[in-house]
Design a protein around this motif. Structure first.
Motif, mmCIF file in Angstrom:
data_model
loop_
_atom_site.group_PDB
_atom_site.id
_atom_site.type_symbol
_atom_site.label_atom_id
_atom_site.label_comp_id
_atom_site.label_asym_id
_atom_site.label_seq_id
_atom_site.Cartn_x
_atom_site.Cartn_y
_atom_site.Cartn_z
ATOM 1 N N GLY A 172 12.464 102.017 -3.786
ATOM 2 C CA GLY A 172 13.823 102.034 -4.336
ATOM 3 C C GLY A 172 14.785 102.807 -3.459
ATOM 4 N N VAL A 173 14.329 103.961 -2.963
ATOM 5 C CA VAL A 173 15.179 104.807 -2.118
ATOM 6 C C VAL A 173 15.533 104.070 -0.823
ATOM 7 C CG1 VAL A 173 15.260 106.953 -0.786
ATOM 8 C CG2 VAL A 173 14.297 106.951 -3.096
ATOM 9 N N ALA A 176 17.998 101.260 -1.455
ATOM 10 C CA ALA A 176 19.370 101.769 -1.615
ATOM 11 C C ALA A 176 20.008 101.968 -0.241
ATOM 12 C CB ALA A 176 19.361 103.076 -2.406
ATOM 13 N N VAL A 212 30.626 103.120 0.283
ATOM 14 C CA VAL A 212 29.971 103.882 -0.789
ATOM 15 C C VAL A 212 30.592 103.531 -2.143
ATOM 16 C CG1 VAL A 212 29.482 106.177 -1.689
ATOM 17 C CG2 VAL A 212 29.264 105.748 0.748
ATOM 18 N N ALA A 213 31.915 103.501 -2.212
ATOM 19 C CA ALA A 213 32.576 103.163 -3.475
ATOM 20 C C ALA A 213 32.194 101.752 -3.906
ATOM 21 C CB ALA A 213 34.085 103.287 -3.332
ATOM 22 N N TYR A 215 29.440 100.091 -3.084
ATOM 23 C CA TYR A 215 28.037 100.049 -3.483
ATOM 24 C C TYR A 215 27.853 100.633 -4.886
ATOM 25 C CZ TYR A 215 22.958 100.654 -3.414
ATOM 26 O OH TYR A 215 21.627 100.609 -3.722
ATOM 27 N N ALA A 216 28.565 101.727 -5.168
ATOM 28 C CA ALA A 216 28.505 102.325 -6.510
ATOM 29 C C ALA A 216 28.989 101.313 -7.548
ATOM 30 C CB ALA A 216 29.348 103.593 -6.563
ATOM 31 N N LEU A 219 26.350 98.790 -8.146
ATOM 32 C CA LEU A 219 25.289 99.343 -9.002
ATOM 33 C C LEU A 219 25.721 99.340 -10.468
ATOM 34 C CD1 LEU A 219 23.888 102.376 -6.953
ATOM 35 C CD2 LEU A 219 22.855 100.130 -7.276
ATOM 36 N N LEU A 220 26.985 99.715 -10.720
ATOM 37 C CA LEU A 220 27.480 99.718 -12.105
ATOM 38 C C LEU A 220 27.476 98.306 -12.676
ATOM 39 C CD1 LEU A 220 30.444 102.269 -11.963
ATOM 40 C CD2 LEU A 220 28.226 102.572 -13.060
ATOM 41 N N PRO A 237 14.254 105.754 -18.185
ATOM 42 C CA PRO A 237 15.393 105.850 -17.256
ATOM 43 C C PRO A 237 15.030 105.518 -15.809
ATOM 44 C CG PRO A 237 15.295 107.792 -18.661
ATOM 45 C CD PRO A 237 14.086 106.984 -18.993
ATOM 46 N N GLY A 238 13.860 105.992 -15.359
ATOM 47 C CA GLY A 238 13.439 105.738 -13.979
ATOM 48 C C GLY A 238 13.311 104.254 -13.686
ATOM 49 N N GLN A 239 12.761 103.503 -14.653
ATOM 50 C CA GLN A 239 12.588 102.054 -14.479
ATOM 51 C C GLN A 239 13.939 101.349 -14.485
ATOM 52 O OE1 GLN A 239 10.195 99.849 -13.867
ATOM 53 N NE2 GLN A 239 8.637 101.419 -13.569
ATOM 54 N N ILE A 241 16.804 102.633 -13.483
ATOM 55 C CA ILE A 241 17.452 102.913 -12.198
ATOM 56 C C ILE A 241 16.835 102.053 -11.100
ATOM 57 C CG2 ILE A 241 17.764 104.685 -10.408
ATOM 58 C CD1 ILE A 241 18.359 106.664 -12.550
ATOM 59 N N LEU A 242 15.510 101.923 -11.136
ATOM 60 C CA LEU A 242 14.826 101.115 -10.118
ATOM 61 C C LEU A 242 15.277 99.646 -10.200
ATOM 62 C CD1 LEU A 242 12.896 102.001 -7.972
ATOM 63 C CD2 LEU A 242 10.973 101.414 -9.450
ATOM 64 N N LEU A 245 18.699 99.351 -8.797
ATOM 65 C CA LEU A 245 18.708 99.348 -7.325
ATOM 66 C C LEU A 245 18.276 97.974 -6.787
ATOM 67 C CD1 LEU A 245 17.175 102.863 -6.502
ATOM 68 C CD2 LEU A 245 19.564 102.167 -6.333
#
Lengths: 262, 125
Positions: A172-173, A176, A212-213, A215-216, A219-220, A237-239, A241-242, A245
Motif C-alpha cells: 500500500g505504501v 501510494a 499532492v492536492a 492525489y488527496a 483518495l477522498l 480502518p487499516g483495510q 485505507i488499503l 489506496l
C-alpha cells in the motif's frame, strides 16, 4: 443529442457489462444510491460549464444540461440492460430502477463528455479558450471528475477488494508513492504542453499544490465510491485505507488524465 | 508571474496532511502487525421462530491479521451428544478485522438444545 447517447454508451459500456454493477443495482443501500444520483447533479452542472452540450455560460442552462445528461444516461442504460436481458419485465420495480440509476451516473458523465470529445473543431476552439481561464478550484474540480469517472468504472468489481486483501501494508505504501509519482508526471507533461497557467511557487510548489492536492482529492473520491458501494462496511480502518489506496491508483491516473484531456 | 494565492497553499497543505496521514497509518500497521492467521469469533444475534423452523442470525468477526476467503461456518444442533441437525454458510471473503453477518434456518429449537456455531474451513486469497 445523438452525440450524448453515443457518449453515454461508449463511456458506460464496460460497466454496463460488469455483473457486480447489476448486483449493486438491487443490493446497494438505497439512501447511498439516492445520494449518489443527487450528488451527480452539481457535478454534471459544473462539467457542463467546462465542456457541455452547448456553449453555455449561464448556470441555469448548465443545470438543465445536467438533467438532460442524467436522463440520457438513465435511458441509455435502461435500453442496453434490457437488450442484455439484465432488466426483465418481471423484475421487481426497485431492482429495475436500482440497476438503471447506478449506471445512469457514469453514463451521464459519458453523455456530457461525448459532446466535448466528439464536438466539431469550432467548439473545440471555444472550449480551448475557456480552458485557459480555468481557476485553481476549476482544476481541482476537473481532477475530481476524472478520479470519479475512472474510480467508478473499476470500483464495483470483486478484483478491487481482492487486490486490497492480497496486499500487505507495505504494498500500500509503495502504491501510494507510485500513484503520486504518476500524477506528478502528468502535471509535468501538462507544463510542457503549455496549458499550465499556475506556474508560480517553483517545482516544489507545483508538486504540493497540484500533485499532492490532486492525489488527496483522488483518495477522498475513492473513499466516497467505496462507501457508496458498501465496500467499506464492516471493515477495519487499516483495510479501508488499503482499499482506498488501491482504488486511489486508477483514480489518480483518471484525475491527472482529465486535466490533460479536457 | 504572480505568486500563488494562499488558498492554493491551504488546499495543498490539507492534501499533504491527508496523504501523509494515510501513508503513516499504513506504515504503522505494517510495522506493528504480526500477520496472525485468520481467527474467527462468532456471536449469535438472535433466534426467532419462522414457519415452524428457527432462524438463527449471527455475526462473525475475523480477529486475525490475514484476510480469509471461502469461510465456511457450521452450525450444529445436538442433544446429549447426539447431532440433530447441521447447517453451513459460506462467506466469499472476511477481511482482517472485518465483521460479516449471516443466518441459518434450523428445525429443532436451538434454545432448547445445544447449539454450536464455528468456522470449519477457509482459504487464503
Amino acid at each position: 443529442m445523438g452525440r450524448a447517447f453515443a457518449g453515454a454508451v461508449v463511456f458506460a459500456l464496460p460497466i454496463l457489462m460488469t455483473m457486480e454493477m447489476w448486483w449493486l443495482g438491487f443490493h446497494m443501500d438505497r439512501l447511498r444510491l439516492a445520494l449518489m444520483v443527487v450528488a451527480a447533479v452539481p457535478l454534471l452542472t459544473a462539467l457542463s460549464h467546462f465542456i457541455g452540450f452547448e456553449d453555455t455560460f449561464d448556470w441555469r442552462e448548465d443545470l438543465r444540461d445536467a438533467f438532460i445528461a442524467l436522463t440520457v444516461g438513465a435511458v441509455a442504460s435502461g435500453v442496453v440492460l434490457t437488450l442484455f436481458a439484465v432488466i426483465r419485465l418481471d423484475d421487481p420495480p426497485s431492482a429495475v430502477i436500482g440497476k438503471m440509476m447506478v449506471q445512469a451516473v457514469p453514463a451521464s458523465f459519458g453523455a456530457m463528455l461525448g459532446r466535448g470529445q466528439f464536438g466539431s473543431s469550432g467548439d473545440r476552439e471555444e472550449s480551448e479558450k475557456r480552458r485557459q481561464n480555468v481557476t485553481y478550484a476549476g482544476e481541482m474540480f476537473i481532477m475530481a471528475a476524472g478520479a470519479l469517472y475512472l474510480g467508478f468504472s473499476v470500483a464495483p468489481t470483486e478484483e478491487m477488494v481482492l487486490i486490497a486483501y492480497r496486499m500487505t501494508p507495505w504494498h500500500g505504501v509503495v502504491l501510494a508513492g507510485v500513484s503520486l509519482a504518476a500524477m506528478h508526471a502528468f502535471v509535468y507533461l501538462l507544463q510542457f504542453k503549455g496549458g499550465e497557467t499556475h506556474q508560480s511557487g517553483g517545482a516544489a510548489g507545483v508538486f504540493i499544490r497540484f500533485s499532492v492536492a490532486g492525489y488527496a482529492l483522488a483518495l477522498l473520491v475513492s473513499l466516497y465510491v467505496l462507501w457508496t458501494f458498501g465496500r467499506a462496511d464492516g471493515h477495519a480502518p487499516g483495510q479501508v485505507i488499503l482499499a482506498t489506496l488501491v482504488l486511489g491508483f486508477p483514480a489518480a491516473i483518471g484525475a491527472a488524465a482529465a486535466r490533460v484531456i479536457l | 508571474m504572480t505568486p500563488a494565492p494562499a488558498s492554493e497553499w491551504v488546499a495543498g497543505g490539507i492534501g499533504l496532511a491527508l496523504v501523509l496521514g494515510a501513508v503513516a497509518f499504513t506504515v504503522w500497521e505494517g510495522a506493528t502487525q504480526s500477520r496472525r492467521p485468520p481467527d474467527f469469533t462468532i456471536r449469535v444475534d438472535g433466534v426467532e421462530p419462522r414457519n415452524g423452523r428457527h432462524r438463527v442470525l449471527f455475526t462473525v468477526r475475523n480477529a486475525g491479521d490475514t484476510t480469509a476467503a471461502q469461510v465456511t461456518i457450521r452450525a450444529t444442533v445436538s442433544r446429549d451428544g447426539m447431532v440433530l441437525e447441521r447447517a453451513e454458510a459460506t462467506f466469499d471473503y472476511i477481511a482482517a478485522g472485518a465483521t460479516r453477518r449471516g443466518g441459518f434456518v434450523l428445525g429443532p429449537d436451538p434454545s432448547a438444545q445445544t447449539l454450536e456455531i464455528g468456522a470449519v474451513s477457509w482459504t487464503i486469497p
